[in-house]
Design a protein around this motif. Structure first.
Motif, PDB file in Angstrom:
ATOM      1  N   ALA A 199       0.798  -1.235   0.000  1.00 37.53           N
ATOM      2  CA  ALA A 199       0.000   0.000   0.000  1.00 37.53           C
ATOM      3  C   ALA A 199       0.828   1.281   0.000  1.00 37.53           C
ATOM      4  O   ALA A 199       0.417   2.278  -0.588  1.00 37.53           O
ATOM      5  N   PHE A 200       1.987   1.259   0.655  1.00 38.53           N
ATOM      6  CA  PHE A 200       2.736   2.497   0.849  1.00 38.53           C
ATOM      7  C   PHE A 200       3.857   2.653  -0.182  1.00 38.53           C
ATOM      8  O   PHE A 200       4.604   1.704  -0.431  1.00 38.53           O
ATOM      9  N   PRO A 201       4.019   3.872  -0.692  1.00 41.46           N
ATOM     10  CA  PRO A 201       5.165   4.123  -1.575  1.00 41.46           C
ATOM     11  C   PRO A 201       6.463   4.354  -0.786  1.00 41.46           C
ATOM     12  O   PRO A 201       7.541   4.375  -1.351  1.00 41.46           O
ATOM     13  N   PHE A 202       6.350   4.525   0.519  1.00 38.10           N
ATOM     14  CA  PHE A 202       7.480   4.758   1.426  1.00 38.10           C
ATOM     15  C   PHE A 202       8.250   6.039   1.082  1.00 38.10           C
ATOM     16  O   PHE A 202       9.453   6.124   1.291  1.00 38.10           O
ATOM     17  N   ARG A 203       7.537   7.035   0.586  1.00 38.86           N
ATOM     18  CA  ARG A 203       8.136   8.351   0.348  1.00 38.86           C
ATOM     19  C   ARG A 203       8.131   9.183   1.628  1.00 38.86           C
ATOM     20  O   ARG A 203       8.954  10.068   1.802  1.00 38.86           O
ATOM     21  N   GLU A 204       7.187   8.894   2.491  1.00 38.08           N
ATOM     22  CA  GLU A 204       7.055   9.629   3.747  1.00 38.08           C
ATOM     23  C   GLU A 204       7.771   8.870   4.867  1.00 38.08           C
ATOM     24  O   GLU A 204       7.719   7.639   4.932  1.00 38.08           O
TER      25      GLU A 204
END
Length: 134
Positions: free
Chosen positions: A59-64
């Protein structure tokens, strides 16, 4: 980053199945009923968090930073929570309880709770981004 968390989630899930079978069969005669229940709790929480770690990696792009922190909370929380339970139970069954692990378990649980809070915040932000209010 995604690949790392997918792999860790897969390893945690695999180990949960192995530990669950080990606890149900090899340890059945060596553990008391209470010890068996505690061991099963460690396995169950490990599997839950293997799954949420995989879901997070998808689910997460892991940009944050908060998305990365979410996954790390699940990774570290499982290590501290589930593996401290395994250590406590197995050492107690061997007659040499590793008491220093006692405080580690609730610390792991707290980190898992923080992971769930962060997951909820992050997934809500993604949902709002994908489906903005009309």
């Amino acid at each position: 980053m995604k690949e790392l968390f997918l792999i860790i989630g897969g390893v945690y899930g695999t180990l949960a199945v192995i530990f669950g079978a080990f606890g149900a069969h090899a340890l059945k005669k060596k553990l008391s009923e209470d010890q068996q229940k505690s061991f099963e709790t460690g396995v169950r929480y490990q599997m839950y968090h293997a799954l949420i770690l995989i879901i997070s990696a998808i689910a997460f792009p892991f940009r944050e930073v908060s998305q990365q922190l979410t996954a790390w909370c699940f990774v570290i929380g499982v290590l501290l929570f589930s593996f401290s339970i395994y250590g406590l139970i197995l050492s107690d069954a061997a007659g040499k309880k590793l008491r220093f692990l006692g405080p580690v378990t609730p610390l792991g649980g707290l980190i898992l709770i923080i992971g769930w809070i962060l997951f909820t915040i992050n997934i809500a932000e993604i949902a709002n981004y994908l489906n903005p209010a009309q």
